[in-house]
Write an enzyme that holds these catalytic residues in place. Structure first.
Site, PDB file in Angstrom:
ATOM      1  N   TYR A  94      80.664 -27.926 -42.038  1.00  0.00           N
ATOM      2  CA  TYR A  94      81.407 -29.185 -41.996  1.00  0.00           C
ATOM      3  C   TYR A  94      82.774 -29.089 -42.642  1.00  0.00           C
ATOM      4  O   TYR A  94      83.711 -29.778 -42.234  1.00  0.00           O
ATOM      5  CB  TYR A  94      80.566 -30.328 -42.593  1.00  0.00           C
ATOM      6  CG  TYR A  94      79.453 -30.708 -41.647  1.00  0.00           C
ATOM      7  CD1 TYR A  94      78.121 -30.466 -41.951  1.00  0.00           C
ATOM      8  CD2 TYR A  94      79.752 -31.254 -40.403  1.00  0.00           C
ATOM      9  CE1 TYR A  94      77.110 -30.774 -41.045  1.00  0.00           C
ATOM     10  CE2 TYR A  94      78.750 -31.567 -39.495  1.00  0.00           C
ATOM     11  CZ  TYR A  94      77.430 -31.324 -39.825  1.00  0.00           C
ATOM     12  OH  TYR A  94      76.444 -31.628 -38.922  1.00  0.00           O
ATOM     13  N   SER A 104      75.692 -36.646 -35.259  1.00  0.00           N
ATOM     14  CA  SER A 104      74.254 -36.825 -35.529  1.00  0.00           C
ATOM     15  C   SER A 104      74.046 -38.051 -36.429  1.00  0.00           C
ATOM     16  O   SER A 104      74.504 -39.147 -36.080  1.00  0.00           O
ATOM     17  CB  SER A 104      73.702 -35.521 -36.111  1.00  0.00           C
ATOM     18  OG  SER A 104      72.424 -35.662 -36.649  1.00  0.00           O
TER      19      SER A 104
END
Lengths: 343, 523
Positions: free
Chosen positions: A126, A190
């Protein structure tokens, strides 16, 4: 699980590059070890296995980062990514919170994925993605280290997102020169996509302006089993069973998957008609078993008269945006860039 | 077995590069896998997936709870170790680690395949050392903290000092001292700025840059730093766990402690050895300490107390104190190592003191590492500050120190015990002062980051002994029990770090000497 496991594994190998297959299969394996049947989670092993990177205030490829404490009481941290000011050369360390110099600078509040239980703002995957977003959007990215399940159930992640939104909105140094306002976008993949929706709802109710939502493979669900869930169960890294586990870990005890956090347009959902809500860019992977829920989300927004653009990537699996080794990746990054610059 | 989509996989980085290159995309995700091994890793993942599907509960439980995991970045080895886990009979599930404070976990003894890991280390860590030097990690509470404005002027002052504009620097110090009066110096950046202003002022104005402090005073402050926050405790129990595991199967063991400091680390190890299955070994402990100014022999005093403890626990024990001001003053024969004993070298925040400003010609550290290696220890535990305080440019060192120590002081705010906290702050302040005020041989706090130590130790003939998930879990659990929220343990390619608010502050690693090649037959 539908089909034999060998068949399933062969399916997924055909559609992604080798290194992507290794990456996502590794996550799948690790996550299988961490989830316990009784609903508990092996957090120590999860943290041990998670690959993290520290922030770096020295620029790398034109982006530097630093961590901020948003709420000391709950230990809420966020990682801020900024582009180097091309005219100034290397940013002086004193100028982390130097006011943005351009007319309009998008500030993207990013919520990482991980099905509410995994990953952090400082996860390597990330950190990499957020650095890319800085370049693509020519803006600042604020990656929120929200509290995770199962230790923290609904609504903790949403509360943390809300706290981050307020923090960002009130930073003078994040304001664009043009109108002395912070130009905020919400983005997430998500579970992060799910958080985006809920924070945007609250922003609308409270009068904070959010210019757009970017949701990648957002995590939604419901009690009934959709056709895509049945068809794709176990075929492309994800199973119905693991999705159920994560919802049980996140939703309040005793609630089922028709809880509005999971199923915003389901039987217990609220109508978004007439409600202030940002325009949305919704990216759906054609090989994600959750796609029916994601497409229903898009329909729900449309029916409520909200502006939404669907990007359906037919041959994409979950996590396609983590490595820049496929066409879907580049398509989506271009769309995100346009989405943010068109304001 | 299916085939991978070749047209897509040509987008991966493996196509035109030499086969033993590390896949750069996976590297960005934190995993070091050679391109040539990707296929094998994929096959192993597939096998594991099949096994898990068929025996999920049993296998998953074992791999999750009983197996010890090492270095998840080395995906090839990690996946391989999981496969070999269930090829063996599953051991009887036994005690949990929480119930046994002597950290008995003999299910898996850490071993290392030197060929696999040596290759990964040298290949990867020889490369971007320059990039490593430039990492600067900042955690800040930003404008909630009124002291933050001081940072700007502090940085400017450091910059003028670097450029030799000393009279301007002096003016800035006065300005800083004035600003300080308008800020709350009781906490936060105001407090930290105060320490840095004092250090800069000493650098510019003080003729007495390096005061000789009594050993007693140093040990007293160290003891309070130990009590007030978990960094030293983490160092000790992580090192002890690694030493305990390394000593498994050895009957004569010898621990050489590079900085004895009242022997705080050793009661726990004596206890753990006493309780190990098969009984305790004969333990020799050599403690190195500085000469005392008042003739007081604290080394022997503490040694006697440890001997009493050992006797009480039925551990055969001998203590020797070795007095030395510097590690490179020691002649290895003084340590009286016997050929039949297993040697553990324990260095808690000592190796950096041997460094100098010259990155290529470091005779002291090279000399000491060479004689350590010649002792052929089965383990060398190294704990160091995770900071870049030995950079050649003063401004860079100052900046790194500013953010390192502000995070360290911030973590101390969580401690409420007094006077431990105040004395711990003094301990830290002295260290910080050395980094900022001193130069040349007086500057002993020459901290370097883990990545740099890896290169240095590998180059000196050591290979890593990896710290596993059991040590990680133990550290995490002890932190949860005894320390404030905000501390975090992280796994870093076989090493463990302890940090505050996601910023690693101290790194623990373990090493073993690489076996010497066979000497030639003729002399």
């Amino acid at each position: 699980m539908a089909g034999s496991n060998e068949v399933n594994v062969n399916e997924s190998k055909k559609v992604v590059p080798l290194n992507t297959w290794v990456l996502i299969s590794n996550f799948k394996l690790a996550y299988n070890l961490l989830r316990r049947p009784d609903g508990s989670f092996n957090r120590h092993l999860a943290e041990f296995l998670e690959r993290k990177v520290p922030a770096n205030a020295n620029p790398v490829d034109g982006v530097f980062s630093f961590d901020v404490i948003i709420d000391r009481g709950i230990g809420l941290l966020s990682r801020i990514y900024r582009p180097t000011d091309a005219e100034e050369g290397l940013p002086s360390i004193t100028e982390l919170e130097k006011p943005l110099s351009s007319d309009v600078v998008p500030v993207i509040i990013f919520f990482h994925g991980g099905s509410f239980a995994h990953s952090s703002a400082n996860s390597a995957i990330y950190d990499t993605l957020c650095r890319r977003l800085v370049g693509i959007c020519k803006g600042v990215v604020v990656s929120v280290n929200y509290r995770r399940a199962p230790e923290n159930h609904y609504p903790c992640a949403y509360e943390d997102g809300w706290a981050a939104l307020n923090w960002v909105n009130s930073r003078l140094w994040l304001q664009s020169q043009k109108d002395s306002k912070v130009h905020i976008y919400l983005a997430g993949d998500s579970s992060g996509g799910n958080i985006v929706h809920n924070v945007a709802l609250r922003a609308g109710e409270s009068g904070i302006d959010v210019l757009g939502n970017i949701v990648l493979n957002p995590m939604f669900g419901g009690e009934r089993r959709t056709e895509s869930e049945k068809r794709l169960d176990g075929k492309y890294f994800v199973t119905i069973q693991d999705r159920d586990w994560y919802w049980r870990a996140f939703l309040p005890d005793g609630e089922d998957r028709d809880h509005p956090a999971c199923n915003p347009f389901g039987p217990k959902g609220i109508s978004l008609e007439g409600i202030k809500f940002p325009k949305s860019l919704v990216v759906v992977a054609g090989l994600d078993l959750l796609q029916d829920w994601q497409l229903a989300y898009v329909e729900g927004l449309k029916k409520a008269g909200q502006e939404v653009k669907l990007l359906y990537m037919k041959q994409a699996t979950i996590g396609f945006y983590l490595l820049p080794n496929n066409d879907h990746f580049y398509t989506v990054m271009d769309e995100i860039s346009n989405f943010v610059s068109s304001n | 077995m299916g085939t991978y989509d070749k047209s897509i996989s040509s987008g991966s980085s493996s196509s035109s590069k030499p086969p033993d290159q590390i896949d750069s995309l996976l590297s960005g995700a934190g995993y070091k896998v050679r391109s040539s091994e990707l296929r094998t890793v994929a096959q192993s993942l597939e096998r594991l997936d099949n096994v898990l599907v068929n025996n999920y509960l049993e296998i998953s439980h074992h791999l999750s709870n009983d197996a010890i995991h090492y270095n998840p970045s080395d995906l090839f080895s990690w996946v391989d170790s999981l496969l070999s886990e269930f090829n063996q009979p599953v051991p009887m599930p036994d005690q949990s680690t929480l119930s046994d404070p002597a950290y008995v976990n003999t299910l898996v003894v850490p071993t290392l395949d030197p060929t696999v890991n040596a290759g990964v280390w040298t290949e990867h860590h020889a490369a971007p050392q320059h990039g490593i030097q430039q990492q600067l990690t900042v955690v800040t509470a930003m404008e909630e903290d009124p002291g933050i404005q001081l940072v700007h002027v502090l940085m400017t002052c450091a910059d003028t000092i670097q450029r030799g504009e000393l009279s301007l620097a002096g003016t800035l110090i006065e300005k800083l001292q004035d600003l300080l009066t308008r800020v709350n110096t009781g906490f936060g950046m105001g407090k930290v700025a105060g320490y840095f202003i004092e250090a800069l002022s000493r650098r510019l104005f003080s003729t007495l840059l390096y005061t000789n402090r009594s050993v007693y005073e140093s040990e007293f402050l160290y003891h309070n730093f130990y009590e007030a926050c978990p960094y030293l405790k983490f160092a000790h129990f992580t090192a002890n766990q690694a030493i305990l595991e390394a000593f498994d199967g050895h009957d004569c063991v010898h621990v050489i402690d590079f900085s004895f400091m009242q022997g705080l680390q050793w009661p726990a190890l004596i206890q753990a050895l006493a309780l190990r299955s098969g009984g305790p070994p004969f333990l020799r402990l050599t403690g190195i300490g500085p000469p005392s100014s008042d003739g007081h022999d604290s080394l022997s005093e503490v040694g006697l107390r440890l001997a009493e403890l050992a006797r009480f626990m039925n551990v055969r024990f001998v203590f020797r104190g070795v007095v030395a001001s510097r590690l490179d003053d020691i002649k290895p024969c003084e340590l009286q190592v016997n050929p039949n004993e297993a040697v553990a070298i324990n260095s808690i925040m000592q190796l950096h003191r041997l460094l100098n400003s010259n990155s290529t010609h470091n005779s002291s550290i090279d000399f000491v590492l060479a004689w350590i290696r010649n002792l052929n220890p089965i383990i060398m535990t190294v704990v160091e500050q995770e900071a870049n305080h030995n950079q050649p440019e003063f401004f860079d060192r100052f900046t790194a120190a500013l953010y390192y120590y502000s995070t360290l002081f911030d973590s101390l705010e969580a401690c409420s015990a007094q006077p431990e906290k105040a004395l711990a702050e003094m301990y830290i302040q002295r260290e910080l002062c050395n980094v900022v005020c001193c130069e040349g041989s007086a500057r002993v706090e020459r901290h370097e980051p883990l990545a740099t130590w890896r290169v240095r130790l590998s180059g000196a003939g050591f290979k890593p002994l990896q710290l596993g998930s059991n040590a990680f879990k133990q550290a995490s659990m002890l932190l949860t029990l005894f320390s404030a929220e905000g501390y975090c343990v992280e796994e870093n390619e076989g090493c463990l770090t302890l940090g505050w608010h996601n910023r690693p502050l101290i790194a623990a690693s373990a090493w073993q000497a690489v076996a010497e090649p066979r000497p030639p037959l003729e002399h």
